[in-house]
Motif scaffolding. Structure first.
Motif, PDB file in Angstrom:
ATOM      1  N   MET A   1     -25.192  15.811  -2.524  1.00 57.34           N
ATOM      2  CA  MET A   1     -24.495  16.982  -3.041  1.00 57.34           C
ATOM      3  C   MET A   1     -24.759  17.045  -4.551  1.00 57.34           C
ATOM      4  N   ASN A   2     -25.088  18.240  -5.047  1.00 56.00           N
ATOM      5  CA  ASN A   2     -25.379  18.350  -6.472  1.00 56.00           C
ATOM      6  C   ASN A   2     -24.128  18.709  -7.282  1.00 56.00           C
ATOM      7  N   ARG A   3     -24.272  18.627  -8.593  1.00 53.49           N
ATOM      8  CA  ARG A   3     -23.152  18.829  -9.518  1.00 53.49           C
ATOM      9  C   ARG A   3     -22.551  20.230  -9.375  1.00 53.49           C
ATOM     10  N   LYS A   4     -23.417  21.244  -9.247  1.00 52.78           N
ATOM     11  CA  LYS A   4     -22.932  22.627  -9.136  1.00 52.78           C
ATOM     12  C   LYS A   4     -22.078  22.798  -7.878  1.00 52.78           C
ATOM     13  N   ARG A   5     -22.494  22.191  -6.805  1.00 53.23           N
ATOM     14  CA  ARG A   5     -21.720  22.273  -5.549  1.00 53.23           C
ATOM     15  C   ARG A   5     -20.357  21.596  -5.723  1.00 53.23           C
ATOM     16  N   ILE A   6     -20.327  20.471  -6.414  1.00 52.69           N
ATOM     17  CA  ILE A   6     -19.061  19.780  -6.667  1.00 52.69           C
ATOM     18  C   ILE A   6     -18.146  20.673  -7.512  1.00 52.69           C
ATOM     19  N   LEU A   7     -18.711  21.334  -8.528  1.00 52.29           N
ATOM     20  CA  LEU A   7     -17.910  22.230  -9.373  1.00 52.29           C
ATOM     21  C   LEU A   7     -17.336  23.382  -8.565  1.00 52.29           C
ATOM     22  N   LYS A   8     -18.141  23.931  -7.674  1.00 52.51           N
ATOM     23  CA  LYS A   8     -17.681  25.050  -6.840  1.00 52.51           C
ATOM     24  C   LYS A   8     -16.535  24.605  -5.916  1.00 52.51           C
ATOM     25  N   ILE A   9     -16.693  23.451  -5.288  1.00 52.00           N
ATOM     26  CA  ILE A   9     -15.647  22.919  -4.408  1.00 52.00           C
ATOM     27  C   ILE A   9     -14.384  22.627  -5.221  1.00 52.00           C
ATOM     28  N   THR A  10     -14.564  22.024  -6.398  1.00 49.09           N
ATOM     29  CA  THR A  10     -13.424  21.716  -7.260  1.00 49.09           C
ATOM     30  C   THR A  10     -12.708  22.983  -7.679  1.00 49.09           C
ATOM     31  N   ALA A  11     -13.477  23.994  -8.083  1.00 48.01           N
ATOM     32  CA  ALA A  11     -12.877  25.272  -8.478  1.00 48.01           C
ATOM     33  C   ALA A  11     -12.038  25.838  -7.338  1.00 48.01           C
ATOM     34  N   ASN A  12     -12.568  25.797  -6.129  1.00 50.60           N
ATOM     35  CA  ASN A  12     -11.812  26.306  -4.978  1.00 50.60           C
ATOM     36  C   ASN A  12     -10.556  25.486  -4.725  1.00 50.60           C
ATOM     37  N   GLU A  13     -10.657  24.163  -4.858  1.00 50.19           N
ATOM     38  CA  GLU A  13      -9.484  23.292  -4.693  1.00 50.19           C
ATOM     39  C   GLU A  13      -8.407  23.619  -5.734  1.00 50.19           C
ATOM     40  N   ILE A  14      -8.832  23.781  -6.982  1.00 42.62           N
ATOM     41  CA  ILE A  14      -7.889  24.087  -8.060  1.00 42.62           C
ATOM     42  C   ILE A  14      -7.240  25.446  -7.830  1.00 42.62           C
TER      43      ILE A  14
END
Length: 196
Positions: A1-14
């Protein structure tokens, strides 16, 4: 999993659960990413990931406004897209604004300079992006740089203020009337006489 995907998932979680409920452990449980992997991508910890996710949301918002402006041929419509996107953000991205405001609230009396500097940087991204859109896509040159920066700051700040008011008393706000007034003022400023 790349950094951008982690940011997108994190944004959705937040956006779904709020900043206060966000942890590496929750993200790990929901994505299968190990805490070790998250720390490798974000060595400063959860705060770095949260702020990177907020910056990611800001960039996504700005990219969306830019795409709409690029696709619109008429200057006045481009201006309305710009102003609506910036000043009326609560209409389109209420959770994103709430997250940003929640973080400011959390640090207002704190000595957390890292978070304050990151949020100030994100705010400056909005201002500089607004100025860039006016110069690059609206091709307006009748406004001095200091006046355009002041106008960009007002439009960006309006979004925060309108959002806070909508959280307090949404039923007492006519977003249609607000949009009309803000667009009228903006058209007059951007297309009017030369500004000193």
């Amino acid at each position: 999993m790349n950094r951008k995907r982690i940011l997108k998932i994190t944004a959705n979680e937040i956006l779904r659960n709020g900043i206060n409920k966000f942890t590496f452990q929750n993200l790990s449980n929901n994505t299968g990413l190990s805490n070790r992997m998250l720390h490798a991508y974000f060595p400063l910890g959860e705060k770095e990931l949260i702020l990177d996710a907020i910056e990611y949301m800001a960039q996504t918002w700005m990219d969306d406004i830019e795409k709409k402006i690029i696709s619109e041929p008429e200057l006045e419509q481009k201006i309305q897209i710009l102003i609506t996107g910036y000043a009326m953000g609560t209409d389109f991205f209420p959770q994103s604004l709430s997250t940003y405001i929640d973080l400011w609230h959390e640090i207002k009396n704190s000595e957390d300079m890292y978070t304050k500097q990151r949020l100030a940087f994100i705010y400056s991204l909005y201002i500089n992006h607004f100025i860039g859109l006016v110069r690059d896509y609206l091709k307006l040159t009748n406004i001095t740089e200091p006046m355009l920066k002041a106008f960009a700051t007002i439009m960006t700040g309006l979004s925060d203020g309108i959002h806070i008011q909508s959280l307090i008393s949404k039923e007492n706000i006519s977003f249609i009337d607000l949009r009309k007034v803000i667009n009228q003022i903006s058209l007059q400023f951007l297309l009017g006489e030369k500004h000193e």
